[in-house]
Design an enzyme around this catalytic site. Structure first.
Site, short mmCIF file in Angstrom:
data_model
loop_
_atom_site.label_atom_id
_atom_site.label_comp_id
_atom_site.label_asym_id
_atom_site.label_seq_id
_atom_site.Cartn_x
_atom_site.Cartn_y
_atom_site.Cartn_z
N ARG A 238 0.86 -1.18 0.00
CA ARG A 238 0.00 0.00 0.00
C ARG A 238 0.90 1.23 0.00
O ARG A 238 1.88 1.30 0.74
CB ARG A 238 -0.93 0.03 1.22
CG ARG A 238 -2.05 -1.00 1.17
CD ARG A 238 -3.03 -0.72 0.04
NE ARG A 238 -4.13 -1.67 -0.01
CZ ARG A 238 -4.13 -2.78 -0.73
NH1 ARG A 238 -3.05 -3.11 -1.42
NH2 ARG A 238 -5.19 -3.56 -0.74
N GLU A 267 -5.26 6.79 -7.10
CA GLU A 267 -5.26 5.97 -8.32
C GLU A 267 -6.57 6.17 -9.08
O GLU A 267 -7.63 6.21 -8.46
CB GLU A 267 -5.09 4.49 -7.96
CG GLU A 267 -3.77 4.18 -7.29
CD GLU A 267 -3.58 2.70 -6.99
OE1 GLU A 267 -4.44 1.89 -7.40
OE2 GLU A 267 -2.59 2.35 -6.33
N HIS A 286 -0.65 -0.36 -10.71
CA HIS A 286 -1.29 -1.29 -9.77
C HIS A 286 -1.73 -2.58 -10.47
O HIS A 286 -2.91 -2.93 -10.52
CB HIS A 286 -2.49 -0.64 -9.08
CG HIS A 286 -2.77 -1.25 -7.74
ND1 HIS A 286 -3.43 -0.59 -6.73
CD2 HIS A 286 -2.48 -2.49 -7.24
CE1 HIS A 286 -3.53 -1.38 -5.67
NE2 HIS A 286 -2.97 -2.54 -5.96
#
Length: 327
Positions: A238, A267, A286
């Protein structure tokens, strides 16, 4: 009564090809939403007609304020069995059942090593030079064999990352607030006695912790300065476990050799985010969990969750279901 379902954040447009959604035909009308919603207003406007939503990981947060704006919502499915961006208490208060799916831990392990290898051998720089007919062999790679891999976290993912490091001939050390000598020895890993000790010793430092109040901001400027100037930091966990402003400064001022990250505080990452132009930064959008095998599990089990809910027996629940599904 036909229920309406939206699959959120289906960026690649593959949700319908990964599962047999036809099994819900006649009872549920399903649509895919490929674009990301910027705020709650957009979510409420776009899917306010839906009784069922399928959320992809933590791409779209579901705080209590959003549940209040989705009065028709009765079933929310998250891919994976844990989603920190969903307020489960608020879901229960609004009569929303939340179900999850299984998730494989191997994909983020594999991507961690893609980042480590990419950094060590300057893959992005060399590949770019190759495709634009630039310099032939302009960098000297960093070795893995004989170097020290330092893991912040030795859970399910961290332990698998450790095994790969050992296969490369690396010495592996690990630290977390809960790690003890027994677990470290079980995985053939040396336990560091403190985060500082681990950061000072690692040639490649990789983060594998869950985000919590005690891990948020765990690595700040002072911790980054304790790393070797030749060391690399990788984060597939994270983003906010690492102070993002300090990370940019570390790259610009050369505190460390480079950073590989697959996770970001916001994001999709804004176009003007300083990480996009930071030196020696290898970033990916990601992709840690984004593999065909994982997506098949996610969407096939999402269909199962919906079918079970319609029968009054929702599987893999994260909140208590209401007495009867809507009809």
């Amino acid at each position: 009564m036909t229920l309406h379902c939206a699959v959120l954040d289906d960026y690649q447009g593959v949700a319908f090809s990964m599962a047999d959604w036809a099994a819900l035909a006649g009872e549920v009308e399903v649509r895919s939403v490929r674009s990301h919603f910027a705020d709650e207003d957009e979510v409420a406007e776009a899917v306010g007609d839906c009784e069922i939503l399928v959320a992809m990981r933590e791409r779209t947060p579901f705080p209590g304020s959003l549940f209040a704006r989705l009065p028709r919502l009765k079933l929310l499915i998250t891919t994976g069995m844990r989603n920190a961006s969903i307020d489960l208490e608020a879901a229960a208060r609004h009569g929303v059942t939340v179900c999850g799916t299984a998730s494989n831990s191997e994909p983020p392990v594999e991507l961690t090593w893609a980042l480590i290898l990419g950094l060590a051998r300057q893959v992005e720089r060399e590949a770019s030079a190759f495709h634009r007919s630039g310099p032939w062999q302009s960098t000297v790679g960093a070795d893995l064999h004989g170097r020290r891999l330092a893991l912040i976290g030795l859970g399910k993912i961290g332990a698998k990352v450790a095994r790969v490091g050992q296969a490369f001939g690396m010495e592996v050390i690990a630290w977390s607030q809960n790690l003890d000598d027994e677990r470290a020895a079980e995985h053939g890993v040396v336990r560091a006695h403190s985060l500082g000790e681990l950061l000072e010793a690692g040639d490649f430092v990789s983060v594998h912790l869950q985000l919590s109040d005690r891990t948020r901001g765990l690595i700040g400027a002072s911790e980054l300065k304790r790393m070797r100037r030749t060391a690399y930091l990788v984060n597939t966990s994270r983003a906010t476990i690492v102070d993002q402003a300090a990370l940019v400064q570390a790259l610009r001022d050369g505190w460390i050799a480079g950073v590989g990250s697959d996770v970001f505080e916001n994001e999709p990452l804004p176009a003007d985010d300083p990480l996009r132009t930071a030196p020696n930064f290898l970033g990916l959008p990601h992709l840690g969990y984004v593999t065909r095998r994982n997506y098949e599990v996610y969407f096939q089990q999402a269909v199962e969750d919906i079918a079970g809910y319609l029968e009054g027996r929702p599987p893999r629940t994260l909140t208590s279901p209401p007495a009867q599904p809507p009809r």
